[in-house]
Design a protein around this motif. Structure first.
Motif, PDB file in Angstrom:
ATOM      1  N   CYS A   3       0.835  -1.202   0.000  1.00 55.17           N
ATOM      2  CA  CYS A   3       0.000   0.000   0.000  1.00 55.17           C
ATOM      3  C   CYS A   3       0.871   1.253   0.000  1.00 55.17           C
ATOM      4  O   CYS A   3       1.836   1.329   0.753  1.00 55.17           O
ATOM      5  CB  CYS A   3      -0.894   0.030   1.243  1.00 55.17           C
ATOM      6  SG  CYS A   3      -2.110  -1.302   1.298  1.00 55.17           S
ATOM      7  N   VAL A   4       0.496   2.223  -0.833  1.00 57.03           N
ATOM      8  CA  VAL A   4       1.208   3.502  -0.865  1.00 57.03           C
ATOM      9  C   VAL A   4       0.181   4.592  -0.561  1.00 57.03           C
ATOM     10  O   VAL A   4      -0.759   4.812  -1.317  1.00 57.03           O
ATOM     11  CB  VAL A   4       1.890   3.737  -2.230  1.00 57.03           C
ATOM     12  CG1 VAL A   4       2.595   5.089  -2.252  1.00 57.03           C
ATOM     13  CG2 VAL A   4       2.869   2.601  -2.546  1.00 57.03           C
ATOM     14  N   GLN A   5       0.380   5.253   0.590  1.00 58.82           N
ATOM     15  CA  GLN A   5      -0.630   6.167   1.141  1.00 58.82           C
ATOM     16  C   GLN A   5      -0.135   7.623   1.200  1.00 58.82           C
ATOM     17  O   GLN A   5       0.736   7.956   1.991  1.00 58.82           O
ATOM     18  CB  GLN A   5      -0.995   5.701   2.565  1.00 58.82           C
ATOM     19  CG  GLN A   5      -1.982   6.594   3.288  1.00 58.82           C
ATOM     20  CD  GLN A   5      -3.366   6.481   2.713  1.00 58.82           C
ATOM     21  OE1 GLN A   5      -3.961   5.407   2.696  1.00 58.82           O
ATOM     22  NE2 GLN A   5      -3.906   7.586   2.213  1.00 58.82           N
ATOM     23  N   PRO A   6      -0.707   8.510   0.345  1.00 60.92           N
ATOM     24  CA  PRO A   6      -0.360   9.928   0.494  1.00 60.92           C
ATOM     25  C   PRO A   6      -1.148  10.536   1.658  1.00 60.92           C
ATOM     26  O   PRO A   6      -2.244  10.061   1.978  1.00 60.92           O
ATOM     27  CB  PRO A   6      -0.819  10.538  -0.838  1.00 60.92           C
ATOM     28  CG  PRO A   6      -1.888   9.625  -1.342  1.00 60.92           C
ATOM     29  CD  PRO A   6      -1.644   8.268  -0.751  1.00 60.92           C
ATOM     30  N   THR A   7      -0.612  11.549   2.298  1.00 62.66           N
ATOM     31  CA  THR A   7      -1.325  12.207   3.401  1.00 62.66           C
ATOM     32  C   THR A   7      -1.549  13.682   3.056  1.00 62.66           C
ATOM     33  O   THR A   7      -0.941  14.200   2.122  1.00 62.66           O
ATOM     34  CB  THR A   7      -0.523  12.112   4.717  1.00 62.66           C
ATOM     35  OG1 THR A   7       0.696  12.829   4.541  1.00 62.66           O
ATOM     36  CG2 THR A   7      -0.215  10.679   5.090  1.00 62.66           C
ATOM     37  N   ALA A   8      -2.401  14.323   3.847  1.00 64.66           N
ATOM     38  CA  ALA A   8      -2.787  15.711   3.555  1.00 64.66           C
ATOM     39  C   ALA A   8      -1.583  16.657   3.606  1.00 64.66           C
ATOM     40  O   ALA A   8      -1.550  17.677   2.911  1.00 64.66           O
ATOM     41  CB  ALA A   8      -3.858  16.159   4.547  1.00 64.66           C
ATOM     42  N   ASN A   9      -0.566  16.319   4.410  1.00 65.44           N
ATOM     43  CA  ASN A   9       0.595  17.235   4.510  1.00 65.44           C
ATOM     44  C   ASN A   9       1.661  16.974   3.441  1.00 65.44           C
ATOM     45  O   ASN A   9       2.766  17.499   3.498  1.00 65.44           O
ATOM     46  CB  ASN A   9       1.215  17.153   5.918  1.00 65.44           C
ATOM     47  CG  ASN A   9       1.784  15.770   6.213  1.00 65.44           C
ATOM     48  OD1 ASN A   9       1.881  14.931   5.312  1.00 65.44           O
ATOM     49  ND2 ASN A   9       2.143  15.515   7.459  1.00 65.44           N
ATOM     50  N   GLY A  10       1.319  16.117   2.469  1.00 62.89           N
ATOM     51  CA  GLY A  10       2.244  15.888   1.355  1.00 62.89           C
ATOM     52  C   GLY A  10       3.176  14.701   1.537  1.00 62.89           C
ATOM     53  O   GLY A  10       3.895  14.308   0.625  1.00 62.89           O
ATOM     54  N   GLU A  11       3.155  14.086   2.724  1.00 66.07           N
ATOM     55  CA  GLU A  11       3.993  12.906   2.966  1.00 66.07           C
ATOM     56  C   GLU A  11       3.376  11.687   2.261  1.00 66.07           C
ATOM     57  O   GLU A  11       2.160  11.595   2.129  1.00 66.07           O
ATOM     58  CB  GLU A  11       4.050  12.651   4.483  1.00 66.07           C
ATOM     59  CG  GLU A  11       5.103  11.636   4.905  1.00 66.07           C
ATOM     60  CD  GLU A  11       4.965  11.248   6.386  1.00 66.07           C
ATOM     61  OE1 GLU A  11       5.639  10.292   6.775  1.00 66.07           O
ATOM     62  OE2 GLU A  11       4.171  11.887   7.116  1.00 66.07           O
ATOM     63  N   VAL A  12       4.229  10.787   1.801  1.00 64.13           N
ATOM     64  CA  VAL A  12       3.738   9.546   1.185  1.00 64.13           C
ATOM     65  C   VAL A  12       4.318   8.365   1.967  1.00 64.13           C
ATOM     66  O   VAL A  12       5.540   8.237   2.091  1.00 64.13           O
ATOM     67  CB  VAL A  12       4.153   9.461  -0.306  1.00 64.13           C
ATOM     68  CG1 VAL A  12       3.662   8.147  -0.927  1.00 64.13           C
ATOM     69  CG2 VAL A  12       3.585  10.639  -1.089  1.00 64.13           C
ATOM     70  N   ILE A  13       3.434   7.534   2.527  1.00 62.62           N
ATOM     71  CA  ILE A  13       3.898   6.420   3.369  1.00 62.62           C
ATOM     72  C   ILE A  13       3.760   5.105   2.605  1.00 62.62           C
ATOM     73  O   ILE A  13       2.718   4.833   2.003  1.00 62.62           O
ATOM     74  CB  ILE A  13       3.059   6.346   4.678  1.00 62.62           C
ATOM     75  CG1 ILE A  13       3.054   7.710   5.390  1.00 62.62           C
ATOM     76  CG2 ILE A  13       3.614   5.272   5.611  1.00 62.62           C
ATOM     77  CD1 ILE A  13       2.014   7.833   6.476  1.00 62.62           C
ATOM     78  N   HIS A  14       4.835   4.313   2.633  1.00 61.91           N
ATOM     79  CA  HIS A  14       4.825   3.008   1.958  1.00 61.91           C
ATOM     80  C   HIS A  14       4.690   1.904   3.005  1.00 61.91           C
ATOM     81  O   HIS A  14       5.403   1.895   4.002  1.00 61.91           O
ATOM     82  CB  HIS A  14       6.136   2.809   1.182  1.00 61.91           C
ATOM     83  CG  HIS A  14       6.304   3.784   0.055  1.00 61.91           C
ATOM     84  ND1 HIS A  14       6.266   3.400  -1.267  1.00 61.91           N
ATOM     85  CD2 HIS A  14       6.490   5.128   0.055  1.00 61.91           C
ATOM     86  CE1 HIS A  14       6.426   4.471  -2.036  1.00 61.91           C
ATOM     87  NE2 HIS A  14       6.563   5.529  -1.255  1.00 61.91           N
ATOM     88  N   TYR A  15       3.767   0.987   2.769  1.00 59.23           N
ATOM     89  CA  TYR A  15       3.609  -0.184   3.655  1.00 59.23           C
ATOM     90  C   TYR A  15       3.909  -1.445   2.848  1.00 59.23           C
ATOM     91  O   TYR A  15       3.253  -1.688   1.825  1.00 59.23           O
ATOM     92  CB  TYR A  15       2.179  -0.267   4.201  1.00 59.23           C
ATOM     93  CG  TYR A  15       1.772   0.911   5.062  1.00 59.23           C
ATOM     94  CD1 TYR A  15       2.113   0.969   6.410  1.00 59.23           C
ATOM     95  CD2 TYR A  15       1.015   1.953   4.520  1.00 59.23           C
ATOM     96  CE1 TYR A  15       1.726   2.050   7.208  1.00 59.23           C
ATOM     97  CE2 TYR A  15       0.621   3.033   5.311  1.00 59.23           C
ATOM     98  CZ  TYR A  15       0.979   3.076   6.644  1.00 59.23           C
ATOM     99  OH  TYR A  15       0.591   4.144   7.424  1.00 59.23           O
ATOM    100  N   THR A  16       4.860  -2.221   3.303  1.00 64.29           N
ATOM    101  CA  THR A  16       5.193  -3.472   2.597  1.00 64.29           C
ATOM    102  C   THR A  16       4.208  -4.565   3.011  1.00 64.29           C
ATOM    103  O   THR A  16       3.465  -4.424   3.999  1.00 64.29           O
ATOM    104  CB  THR A  16       6.615  -3.942   2.955  1.00 64.29           C
ATOM    105  OG1 THR A  16       6.629  -4.262   4.368  1.00 64.29           O
ATOM    106  CG2 THR A  16       7.661  -2.879   2.648  1.00 64.29           C
TER     107      THR A  16
END
Length: 564
Positions: free
Chosen positions: A30-43
């Motif tokens: 899963c690749v999750q963008p957030t409202a503050n512009g950060e993008v979090i990757h979950y393996t």
């Protein structure tokens, strides 16, 4: 087939989760963008660990076995994880649309006997959080997912840090009840459709078999996961095939999110395919496109650039479903080089019914029955479908179940249709949509709506007028046309186009079907004002009752086009 691909088909999503956790633990799931512009990757490994931990916590609550647990929020990586954790703890998930009004949310929580609510990504802007938070009963157990609004409830991240993950979870059987999906309710109260792991996986297995989708594919998730189509295309298919799911942050960042994902498989609904198409037409008028596309070599370069502008230049297969997409728009995409395939299915059969096969597209047809699906037309013209995706039935409603599923296992779709010589299905209308004019003549609105919907000025249309001698068309103009009219207020050109469109359409209609006039509506139809379902289908009965009081007054004007 490389060693990262599944060699066999498993019984449930959890079996697949554990498979990928072992095979490709370090690959992004899963690749999750957030409202503050950060993008979090979950393996895959991280997702599995979080699911194991949350399942462990849910078990510690000692809820009755197979309790209903609701998930309310926009699509996010943790929406998927919450669903998987519910299953791993032996419970049943009940998704709520993020736009469901307070009354609807209250009904679903009560009717499903939900014991706990996961609150997901919501902000009170394009969702119903501000109303729904008021109806959550006091002391009702809730858990806030990451990206949830402020609410006094335990937080997912804190919970999973303080529990031991389940090491050897008890896995469900394929025929166990997995989820209760409440229909979007274009008519009446929502019905709880009971689906098993097996029915949820039927369409996903076909993504791998028919389209050769693998773990190297990519998809973007932005249509509501509470709807069965996204649940199959995003959740079930990514589980079966092992591909990466990218999430969209918001409508404003949609193109940016699309370009990050660079999807290789893409699913959308007609409203969005139409919006993309109209957006390009605004920049390059259709008559200019026709000239450019015909230029050797350059024509192909321009088509590729347009697909790249839409973020769809990596797409191998694109799918459209949930309502008819005007044929001109399908042909426009296919001309650009996008293999746009129509899919037909319902919540009640997990969307697993018919699909257009590659190279077998035919205008007006939704395609062939999928493998292991039987289809026939009843005496009254209704399409009956027997599918591996067919529901167990409606929750707490055996009467409605008996009404909609025949003794020999065929689902009554409520759609009318015909099958051609090579087995392709054409939808000709809805049985319930047929209405009688005041002259006592029956009108089937869908074919007329499809003809009107082909015009680029029109974003959405509803044919009605049962209180009048002849039908009328309620027209919602395309967004760019509405904005243009707001700025300069000159309606003449639009009105002239609609008048000639009405004349042209009436030429092809039976005398009792001819449109007496068109009404250009003022306030757009949206999910917020309850005139569209969460999958962007028109709520016909609501639209008709909204304009019904004005119909006689408009008829007396004796105008071909009436502006509300």
């Amino acid at each position: 087939m490389g060693n990262t691909e599944v060699v066999e088909f498993y019984d449930t999503h959890l079996h697949y989760l554990l498979h990928w956790e072992k095979q490709i633990p370090d690959k992004d799931y899963c690749v999750q963008p957030t409202a503050n512009g950060e993008v979090i990757h979950y393996t895959w490994g991280q997702v599995a660990q979080q699911v194991r931990s949350m399942a462990s916590y849910l078990l510690s609550l000692n809820l009755p076995s197979k309790s209903s647990i609701a998930i309310y929020g926009k699509n996010s990586a943790h929406w998927l994880m919450a669903d998987l954790a519910i299953w791993m703890a032996g419970h049943i998930s009940v998704p709520l649309y993020p736009t469901l009004n307070a009354e609807g949310a209250s009904y679903v929580l009560e009717h499903s006997e939900a014991k706990l609510l996961f609150i997901g990504k919501l902000d009170g802007k394009a969702d119903s959080w501000n109303d729904v938070k008021k109806i959550i009963p006091e002391n009702f157990p809730c858990i806030c997912l990451p990206l949830a609004p402020e609410y006094d409830a335990p937080k997912w991240n804190e919970i999973i840090q303080n529990v031991q993950p389940l090491v050897n979870p008890t896995l469900p059987n394929k025929d166990d009840l997995a989820t209760i999906v409440y229909t979007s309710g274009s008519t009446g109260l929502p019905k709880g459709v009971m689906q098993t792991f097996s029915t949820l996986l039927a369409g996903a297995n076909e993504m791998r078999n028919t389209f050769g989708v693998t773990s190297s594919d990519r998809a973007l998730s932005y249509l509501p996961l509470a709807h069965v189509a996204e649940r199959i295309f995003i959740q079930s298919s990514s589980m079966v095939c092992g591909y990466t799911v990218y999430f969209a942050n918001s409508l404003e960042t949609f193109i940016e999110d699309l370009n990050r994902a660079k999807p290789t498989v893409f699913f959308s609904v007609p409203r969005l395919w139409t919006k993309f198409y109209l957006g390009i037409n605004e920049k390059i008028p259709p008559h200019v496109q026709k000239i450019l596309f015909k230029i050797p070599v350059l024509g192909n370069v321009i088509k590729k650039k347009l697909l790249a502008k839409l973020g769809l230049n990596h797409v191998r297969y694109a799918f459209t479903a949930s309502a008819p997409l005007p044929i001109d728009i399908i042909l426009w995409y296919r001309n650009l080089g996008l293999e746009l395939l129509e899919i037909y299915g319902m919540t009640e059969n997990c969307g697993y019914s018919h699909a257009t096969k590659v190279g077998q597209f035919a205008e007006g047809y939704v395609g062939h029955a999928q493998p292991k699906v039987e289809c026939k037309i009843d005496e009254n013209g209704e399409i009956l479908v027997k599918s591996p995706g067919t529901m167990l039935g409606y929750y707490k409603n055996p009467e409605k179940t008996a009404e909609d599923i025949t003794a020999d296992g065929f689902l009554r779709t409520g759609d009318m249709g015909e099958i051609d010589a090579v087995g392709r299905l054409k939808i000709t209308g809805r049985i319930k949509d047929i209405f009688k004019t005041s002259k006592g003549k029956y009108v089937m609105p869908v074919p007329t709506e499809q003809k009107i919907g082909n015009n680029e000025l029109v974003e959405s249309v509803c044919v009605g007028g049962s209180s009048l001698p002849q039908p009328v068309a309620f027209i919602m103009l395309a967004e760019d046309v509405r904005n243009h009219l707001k700025q300069n207020g000159k309606r003449d050109e639009v009105e002239a186009t609609l008048k000639s469109l009405r004349l042209k359409i009436n030429e092809a209609l039976e005398s009792h079907e001819k449109l007496s006039f068109m009404v250009v509506i003022n306030e757009p139809w949206t999910m917020e004002n309850d005139l569209l379902t969460p999958t962007m289908k028109i709520k016909r009965n609501k639209i008709e009752s909204r304009y019904e009081p004005s119909l006689e007054k408009w008829a007396l004007l004796k105008q071909e086009v009436v502006w509300e």
